[in-house]
Design a protein around this motif. Structure first.
Motif, PDB file in Angstrom:
ATOM      1  N   THR A 103       7.281  -1.192   5.204  1.00 28.55           N
ATOM      2  CA  THR A 103       8.597  -1.665   4.792  1.00 28.55           C
ATOM      3  C   THR A 103       9.631  -0.611   5.145  1.00 28.55           C
ATOM      4  N   LEU A 104      10.907  -0.897   4.886  1.00 25.41           N
ATOM      5  CA  LEU A 104      11.949   0.130   4.974  1.00 25.41           C
ATOM      6  C   LEU A 104      12.480   0.509   3.587  1.00 25.41           C
ATOM      7  N   LEU A 105      12.677  -0.477   2.732  1.00 26.79           N
ATOM      8  CA  LEU A 105      13.174  -0.203   1.388  1.00 26.79           C
ATOM      9  C   LEU A 105      12.014  -0.121   0.400  1.00 26.79           C
ATOM     10  N   ARG A 106      12.065   0.850  -0.496  1.00 29.39           N
ATOM     11  CA  ARG A 106      11.036   0.964  -1.529  1.00 29.39           C
ATOM     12  C   ARG A 106      10.991  -0.324  -2.346  1.00 29.39           C
ATOM     13  N   GLU A 107       9.788  -0.842  -2.574  1.00 32.92           N
ATOM     14  CA  GLU A 107       9.643  -2.080  -3.331  1.00 32.92           C
ATOM     15  C   GLU A 107       8.212  -2.215  -3.849  1.00 32.92           C
ATOM     16  N   THR A 108       8.042  -3.036  -4.876  1.00 35.15           N
ATOM     17  CA  THR A 108       6.718  -3.316  -5.420  1.00 35.15           C
ATOM     18  C   THR A 108       6.265  -4.682  -4.927  1.00 35.15           C
ATOM     19  N   VAL A 109       5.064  -4.726  -4.354  1.00 30.87           N
ATOM     20  CA  VAL A 109       4.527  -5.954  -3.773  1.00 30.87           C
ATOM     21  C   VAL A 109       3.251  -6.336  -4.520  1.00 30.87           C
ATOM     22  N   GLU A 110       3.174  -7.594  -4.951  1.00 27.59           N
ATOM     23  CA  GLU A 110       1.989  -8.077  -5.655  1.00 27.59           C
ATOM     24  C   GLU A 110       0.900  -8.422  -4.640  1.00 27.59           C
ATOM     25  N   LEU A 111      -0.283  -7.799  -4.820  1.00 33.70           N
ATOM     26  CA  LEU A 111      -1.428  -8.025  -3.951  1.00 33.70           C
ATOM     27  C   LEU A 111      -2.631  -8.438  -4.801  1.00 33.70           C
ATOM     28  N   PRO A 112      -3.711  -8.936  -4.186  1.00 34.05           N
ATOM     29  CA  PRO A 112      -4.862  -9.415  -4.975  1.00 34.05           C
ATOM     30  C   PRO A 112      -5.435  -8.397  -5.950  1.00 34.05           C
ATOM     31  N   ASP A 113      -5.393  -7.118  -5.614  1.00 38.57           N
ATOM     32  CA  ASP A 113      -5.921  -6.082  -6.509  1.00 38.57           C
ATOM     33  C   ASP A 113      -4.871  -5.539  -7.477  1.00 38.57           C
TER      34      ASP A 113
END
Length: 309
Positions: free
Chosen positions: A73-83
């Motif tokens: 990514t370029l901007l810091r962010e929280t991404v929901e993943l299976p784990d």
């Protein structure tokens, strides 16, 4: 191509070019000298001491210079993943990660395995005449898919007379993504005019960013330095890198003067933004992304012969 080591920097020499690469900083390209012109060097050098970043550091806390890769990514962010949720760092993971390297004939290959996500990352450099040829491979080694953006985050020198050559895009315009007096508030839609081809004046200090609307129709963009009679031309496959952003700071960010042409796999800046626009790639288990780019450093007259219609 000759590769020598100078402390933390690898020095590549071949054709008309001399390139400095820093493996300890994600394979960042620190300098790009064009010998026949008397040493024209278009890469932005901040003058700030280079310190070792820690995973998750903010990009602006370090020496913001050189030609980097932005992934995932370029901007810091929280991404929901299976784990569970994963924090994608500011400007991605590559810029702050040390890479291993090897030389194979006329190629220098840098590589790393992510500690953030299940992927292997590889970048290969070759020099030929006035061109730096770059090739990237990113492979998902895990058991689940994850969304990701790859963006070329190459910071070049600012000059008040700099001209920006942009390809046509399907949206026939641009979106301002950084509020500023010249282009307007964030979210302003900009018509395709000569305004986008010129950078802001250095007084008062300012910073701008916009993304072309829609997919680019040509994989070609350039920076022209009229006073020096030189140009930097980026060419790539628009099917692989279909979106393009442009950033410039004329003293408005950290008091620095630089600009960046940003070919990207997604639109724009973050996984969240790209998902909402339906423009976010997903790397499936076992899948590999690969793409190439050529950076050509040449006299302006030569670049003008190959100018956009």
């Amino acid at each position: 191509m000759e590769v020598t080591r100078n402390g933390p920097v690898l020095v590549l020499r071949g054709g008309d070019l001399c390139v400095h690469v820093r493996p300890g900083r994600g394979g960042r390209i620190d300098r790009l000298f064009h010998g026949p012109s008397g040493g024209f060097q278009p890469v932005f050098v901040s003058g700030t001491a280079c310190r070792t970043p820690r995973p998750g550091d903010a990009f602006e806390e370090h020496d913001t210079c050189g030609l980097d890769d932005g992934f995932p990514t370029l901007l810091r962010e929280t991404v929901e993943l299976p784990d569970g949720p994963v924090v994608y760092p500011d400007h991605g993971e590559i810029w702050s990660t040390p890479m291993e390297w090897r030389q194979d004939g006329d190629a220098l290959t840098l590589f790393m395995e992510s500690r953030l996500l299940p992927y292997q990352y590889e970048k290969t450099l070759r020099l030929k005449r006035d061109c730096l040829h770059l090739h990237w491979r990113i492979r998902n080694t895990g058991r689940y898919a994850f969304p990701c953006l790859w963006t070329f985050h190459g910071l070049f020198r600012y000059s008040p007379d700099l001209r920006v050559r942009l390809p046509e895009s399907d949206g026939n315009g641009a979106l301002c993504t950084c509020a500023n007096p010249r282009l307007g508030p964030e979210g302003t839609r900009l018509r395709r005019t000569s305004l986008l081809e010129h950078v802001p004046e250095p007084v008062p200090p300012t910073a701008e960013k916009f993304w072309l609307l829609g997919r680019v129709r040509q994989g070609r963009c350039a920076l022209e330095y009229p006073a020096e009679g030189m140009a930097v031309v980026l060419t790539y496959d628009p099917a692989q890198l279909p979106y393009l952003g442009f950033w410039v700071t004329a003293g408005g960010f950290k008091g620095e003067y630089n600009c960046a042409l940003e070919p990207s796999t997604g639109w724009y800046d973050s996984v969240d933004c790209a998902r909402r626009q339906g423009c976010c790639p997903v790397l499936e288990p076992g899948q590999e992304q690969s793409f190439s780019m050529t950076i050509r450093v040449c006299p302006l007259t030569q670049a003008e012969k190959e100018a956009f219609a």
